[in-house]
Scaffold this motif. Structure first.
Motif: not given
Lengths: 246, 246
Positions: A141-142, A167, A169, A186, A191
């Motif tokens: 995703w990042w 994800w 945290t 997040c 998508r």
């Protein structure tokens, strides 16, 4: 449904295959082969291919494994060599190998293939019918290049599996059991699902959540919340009403 | 030596500047500006630039900050906007801003710029004399493109800082304090130091280790082991004998 090898082995392979079949379900993928840093990787991966075939799973997910005693460059080269050794057996068994790019935080100890393009470079050495890649939202995703990489992967017929997780945290110690159901973190999981679908991947869309708290809850609750998460945060908007009725 | 803003503030800015100067040392960098997801990012970063100037630090390290309330795309766009707002003040103060690509495991909560090429794309919007990038081995070691990216960054005069730390597993909860001194993990820190040097970066080579156990030890021991780690695992082989004498 996707299955995992350890619980399948515990329950019994033939018995598990029958249980799934009698319930009117099919096996979307088997997790996991790979871990090519282990001494017994060749035998173990041949077994995994055979197990996938017995279960009727079209796809065996490969988690490449960490460094072991190798340098990073050597470990990555070893993944290519291991694939070469396994492809004939996979072809014969009718099981597609799916290389899973792992989040870079797992590079040392779980998977030295860290990005979709690295996985695609490896897959490209072999026929698309036998080797593809996994798009797992938790791992990729990042990466700002991921949208164009999904397009390329789809155009080349290389998307073999899609898995969604969110994800959240802070990450727990060991960073293995910190995933969330889609919608709890997040990641724009919808998508991603829309992107792989638009890229020509026909499905299935799996949810794969490693989370100790989730696992500790009763099975029916997990199933209910996972279906809800799937409807609300994974499946394309156009299909929601239909699915919501079930 | 690199300094951190919080302990500098606690000791007193002018007093810290004098202490370092009187000891015959100079400040290589100040950590950290950035965290552009915070409400007070503009004031805080202007202050950070001024503090760097007072300390005589040529470089202010920018940790871009996490998502906050933004989507990933919007958060990354906001980093560019924030840089644009800060560059004139940095130019005036004679402080170079160094964008630090953070390991992707920090993308949600500490730094939305995850790779050297993303950092370079941002830096390229501004003059190289005012905006560069940080090469921190802990954040970028897993990226197979990193060697060519270091070459490009060096050729463009964009390497503003080098920091070395090693990757050790398992990661601790929160994944902040799990770094190791160079030589204690799996990263080829010497190869990185050689690469930035070959790319034209003139130094300094900093060691930056976030590790609760290390921090708990007496200062002189930390300094001794850090110097040993630097000589054995960071500084280019040709310079080792000379340094070993000290």
């Amino acid at each position: 449904m996707g299955l995992w090898r350890a619980p399948v082995a515990e329950y019994g392979l033939a018995r598990a295959a029958k249980l799934v079949h009698d319930a009117g379900l099919s096996v979307s993928s088997l997790c996991r082969g790979g871990f090519f840093s282990a001494d017994d990787w060749l035998t173990d991966n041949r077994d995994a291919i055979d197990e996938a075939a017995t279960l009727g799973a079209p796809v065996l997910i490969l988690v490449p494994g960490g460094l072991g005693a190798r340098s990073l460059d050597a470990a990555r080269a070893h993944v290519a060599a291991a694939l070469e050794a396994l492809v004939p057996h996979a072809e014969e068994a009718g099981v597609r190998l799916a290389i899973e790019p792992m989040h870079p935080m797992y590079c040392a100890d779980r998977g030295v293939v860290s990005t979709v393009d690295s996985a695609l470079d490896l897959a490209a050495l072999f026929p698309a019918s036998t080797v593809g890649v996994v798009i797992d939202t938790y791992h990729v995703w990042w990466d700002e290049r991921v949208w164009s990489l999904i397009e390329s992967a789809g155009a080349a017929g290389r998307i073999a599996s899609f898995q969604a997780a969110d994800w959240i945290t802070p990450l727990p110690e060991g960073v293995l059991l910190g995933r969330g159901l889609p919608g709890t973190g997040c990641v724009d999981t919808r998508r991603f699902a829309a992107a792989v679908t638009a890229a020509g991947y026909p499905g299935p869309l799996e949810i794969e959540v490693f989370n100790a708290e989730l696992w500790a809850r009763p099975g029916p609750e997990i199933l209910r919340d996972t279906i809800r998460s799937y409807v609300d945060h994974v499946v394309p908007a156009g299909e929601r009403n239909h699915l919501g009725e079930h």
